[in-house]
Structures are given as C-alpha cells and as structure tokens.
Design an enzyme around this catalytic site. Structure first.
Site, mmCIF file in Angstrom:
data_model
loop_
_atom_site.group_PDB
_atom_site.id
_atom_site.type_symbol
_atom_site.label_atom_id
_atom_site.label_comp_id
_atom_site.label_asym_id
_atom_site.label_seq_id
_atom_site.Cartn_x
_atom_site.Cartn_y
_atom_site.Cartn_z
ATOM 1 N N ARG A 95 -63.370 8.076 -30.456
ATOM 2 C CA ARG A 95 -63.002 6.591 -30.132
ATOM 3 C C ARG A 95 -64.009 5.504 -30.258
ATOM 4 O O ARG A 95 -63.761 4.328 -29.873
ATOM 5 C CB ARG A 95 -62.274 6.333 -28.746
ATOM 6 C CG ARG A 95 -60.849 6.472 -29.062
ATOM 7 C CD ARG A 95 -60.144 6.692 -27.328
ATOM 8 N NE ARG A 95 -58.906 5.912 -27.122
ATOM 9 C CZ ARG A 95 -57.888 6.731 -26.917
ATOM 10 N NH1 ARG A 95 -58.036 7.984 -27.099
ATOM 11 N NH2 ARG A 95 -56.654 6.285 -26.470
ATOM 12 N N ARG A 111 -46.219 6.491 -17.948
ATOM 13 C CA ARG A 111 -47.580 6.852 -17.679
ATOM 14 C C ARG A 111 -47.985 5.357 -17.003
ATOM 15 O O ARG A 111 -47.593 4.298 -17.536
ATOM 16 C CB ARG A 111 -48.432 6.818 -19.009
ATOM 17 C CG ARG A 111 -48.514 8.380 -19.211
ATOM 18 C CD ARG A 111 -48.889 8.613 -20.777
ATOM 19 N NE ARG A 111 -50.040 7.812 -21.025
ATOM 20 C CZ ARG A 111 -50.947 7.815 -22.266
ATOM 21 N NH1 ARG A 111 -50.165 8.621 -23.235
ATOM 22 N NH2 ARG A 111 -51.720 6.872 -22.407
ATOM 23 N N ARG A 144 -41.833 3.961 -23.784
ATOM 24 C CA ARG A 144 -42.163 5.478 -23.759
ATOM 25 C C ARG A 144 -42.048 6.044 -22.574
ATOM 26 O O ARG A 144 -42.449 5.422 -21.478
ATOM 27 C CB ARG A 144 -43.773 5.410 -24.372
ATOM 28 C CG ARG A 144 -44.348 6.820 -24.350
ATOM 29 C CD ARG A 144 -45.467 6.904 -25.228
ATOM 30 N NE ARG A 144 -46.914 6.217 -24.729
ATOM 31 C CZ ARG A 144 -47.901 6.123 -25.416
ATOM 32 N NH1 ARG A 144 -47.773 6.815 -26.636
ATOM 33 N NH2 ARG A 144 -48.911 6.078 -24.790
ATOM 34 N N ARG A 148 -55.763 -1.667 -23.533
ATOM 35 C CA ARG A 148 -56.127 -0.709 -24.468
ATOM 36 C C ARG A 148 -56.347 -1.181 -25.919
ATOM 37 O O ARG A 148 -56.946 -0.451 -26.654
ATOM 38 C CB ARG A 148 -55.227 0.504 -24.175
ATOM 39 C CG ARG A 148 -55.466 0.906 -22.563
ATOM 40 C CD ARG A 148 -54.159 1.938 -22.327
ATOM 41 N NE ARG A 148 -53.768 2.926 -23.319
ATOM 42 C CZ ARG A 148 -52.474 3.441 -23.328
ATOM 43 N NH1 ARG A 148 -51.587 3.049 -22.767
ATOM 44 N NH2 ARG A 148 -52.386 4.466 -24.050
ATOM 45 N N LYS A 195 -49.761 8.573 -32.875
ATOM 46 C CA LYS A 195 -50.717 9.635 -32.912
ATOM 47 C C LYS A 195 -50.142 10.941 -32.345
ATOM 48 O O LYS A 195 -50.337 11.901 -32.998
ATOM 49 C CB LYS A 195 -52.194 9.286 -32.256
ATOM 50 C CG LYS A 195 -52.773 8.063 -33.115
ATOM 51 C CD LYS A 195 -54.210 7.987 -32.461
ATOM 52 C CE LYS A 195 -54.515 7.789 -30.983
ATOM 53 N NZ LYS A 195 -53.971 6.519 -30.511
HETATM 54 P P1 AMP Z 1 -54.435 8.346 -24.857
HETATM 55 O O1 AMP Z 1 -53.486 9.205 -24.495
HETATM 56 O O2 AMP Z 1 -55.104 8.932 -26.286
HETATM 57 O O3 AMP Z 1 -53.835 7.056 -25.342
HETATM 58 O O4 AMP Z 1 -55.646 8.344 -23.962
HETATM 59 C C1 AMP Z 1 -55.441 7.546 -22.464
HETATM 60 C C2 AMP Z 1 -56.757 7.351 -21.833
HETATM 61 O O5 AMP Z 1 -57.735 8.266 -21.836
HETATM 62 C C3 AMP Z 1 -57.483 6.104 -22.707
HETATM 63 O O6 AMP Z 1 -56.945 4.916 -22.508
HETATM 64 C C4 AMP Z 1 -58.506 6.332 -21.833
HETATM 65 O O7 AMP Z 1 -58.816 5.867 -20.941
HETATM 66 C C5 AMP Z 1 -58.785 7.808 -21.944
HETATM 67 N N1 AMP Z 1 -59.493 8.645 -23.290
HETATM 68 C C6 AMP Z 1 -58.701 9.489 -24.057
HETATM 69 N N2 AMP Z 1 -59.640 9.754 -24.865
HETATM 70 C C7 AMP Z 1 -60.784 9.213 -24.906
HETATM 71 C C8 AMP Z 1 -61.898 9.051 -25.689
HETATM 72 N N3 AMP Z 1 -61.916 9.742 -26.500
HETATM 73 N N4 AMP Z 1 -62.879 8.374 -25.172
HETATM 74 C C9 AMP Z 1 -62.924 7.652 -24.075
HETATM 75 N N5 AMP Z 1 -61.568 7.683 -23.200
HETATM 76 C C10 AMP Z 1 -60.518 8.467 -23.695
#
Ligand code: AMP
Length: 217
Positions: free
Chosen positions: A88, A159, A127, A170, A13
């Site tokens: 989400r 990360r 990654r 996740r 994404k």
């Molecule tokens: P990402 O980089 O999009 O994979 O997001 C990393 C982490 O940030 C996720 O595993 C969540 O803990 C938090 N996070 C990001 N976007 C959201 C969202 N829309 N709702 C809730 N938690 C989020």
C-alpha cells in the site's frame, strides 16, 4: 501464479481475491483480514494496529512488511498467492521486491481495479462482514439470504472503519500513498487495468480474460 490486487477501499479487492484464489488454487493473503484477526484476538500486534485502523490510517510499514514476509514463506504459497491490500506504500512495494528476490519468486501481474470515490463510499456503507468466517456481503449488490452469514451462520456486522467519515479518510490515504504504486508497476509492464464499477461476475471474468495467457491454467 503470483498476483497483486490494487484498488481503493471498496473497489472489490477482497471479493475478487477470494474468487481468484479458489479458481487458481493459490493462497489469498489479505493484510486487512490478518490485522483484523490480530485485533480480535487482542494480540500485541492487534493492540498496536487497532488505533491506526480505527482512524482509517495505515498501520506502520515495518509491522505489515514483517507479517507478509512470514506469510509468504508458508507452504500454501508454493503454488502461488494473491496479495490483497498489500503493498500500500512505495516502501512496502520495495520491501516486497526484496522479499520475493530472497524467496526466488516474482509477481506475474498487478490487477488495478478502478472505482470512483462516490461509488466506493456508497458500497462500503452497505457492506457487512461475517465475524466468524470473514465472508463479505453488500446489502444491495450481494445481500445475504437472512440476518446471518449464508456460509457459516456467523454474525454479520459493520466494520468500525466502514463508517462514512473513516471511509473518506481511507480513500484520501489511498490516493496519496497507494495510487503511486500503479505507476511503479506500470513501468514494469505488470499492470492490468479493470473497470470495477460493473457486477462482481463481469469484473471477475474480465480479470480472468486479461491475465497473461501463459498463466491461465
Ligand atoms: P483493508 O481490509 O485492506 O481495507 O484494510 C483495513 C485497514 O487495515 C486499513 O485501513 C489499514 O489501517 C490496515 N491495513 C491493511 N493492509 C495494510 C497495509 N498493507 N499497510 C498498512 N496498513 C494496512
């Protein structure tokens, strides 16, 4: 053009969102990047979000909805935006409908990038992200030229939530909480399904080709 990118963690994404934002000159809104930035700065928001993120759980809806609501009002969203990692949950999707209604905007398309779990885990283990500019590399599919970021020379790191156990959690959270959104948007005729297991270039070209013609300026 206003877009949403849906897909499991590691589906690509972020990579695709960056490219689409550049091509169409629209704002790239990544809630994950915004939350990581808040954690790095040690703000109140960051302190609250960190414990959830470290466990691979979702940050509470109200917090994330508040951030997106403010972000969508900014000047650079006037020409359009691409939401990466938001919504989400169903609650977030409903809140987004309300926010967009208030702002007089609407979503044109929801791109659903599909990648199976094993592939996701494999990708994320390799990654690496840039601590300074947020660029993302994959040591196998899209490696940096050296040990530092090609774009800005910043440090590359893994990360915390990219460790295998957290990635599996996740993915589980994605299946339970986020996957139902595919039906939510399919019912409205907004979904564009894309097979995310191919090269970055192929996936990008398919997305561009599949966007409604009227949006392709
Ligand atoms: P990402 O980089 O999009 O994979 O997001 C990393 C982490 O940030 C996720 O595993 C969540 O803990 C938090 N996070 C990001 N976007 C959201 C969202 N829309 N709702 C809730 N938690 C989020």
């Amino acid at each position: 053009m206003n877009l949403i990118l849906l897909g499991a963690p590691g589906a690509g994404k972020g990579t695709q969102a960056k490219r689409l934002a550049e091509k169409y000159k629209i704002a790239h809104i990544s809630t994950g990047d915004m939350l990581r930035d808040a954690v790095a700065r040690g703000s109140d928001l960051g302190k609250k979000a960190k414990e959830y993120m470290d466990r691979g759980e979702l940050v509470p809806d109200d917090i994330v909805i508040g951030i997106v609501k403010e972000r969508l009002k900014e000047e650079d969203c006037r020409n359009g935006f691409i939401l990466d990692g938001f919504p989400r949950t169903l609650k977030q999707a409903e809140a987004l409908d309300k926010i967009l209604l208030e702002l007089g905007k609407e979503i044109d398309a929801v791109i659903n990038i599909f990648v199976p779990e094993d592939e996701v885990v494999k990708r994320i283990a390799y990654r690496r992200s840039c601590r300074r500019c947020g660029a993302v590399y994959n040591l196998i599919y899209d490696p940096p030229k050296g040990d530092v970021c090609d774009k800005c020379g910043g440090d590359l790191y893994q990360r915390d939530d990219d460790k295998e156990e957290v990635v599996r959690e996740r993915y589980r959270v994605y299946r339970n909480r986020t996957e139902p959104l595919i039906e939510y948007y399919r019912k409205r005729g907004k979904i564009i399904d894309v097979n995310g297991t191919r090269s970055i270039e192929d996936v990008f070209n398919e997305i561009v080709r599949s966007l409604p013609k009227k949006l392709n300026f």
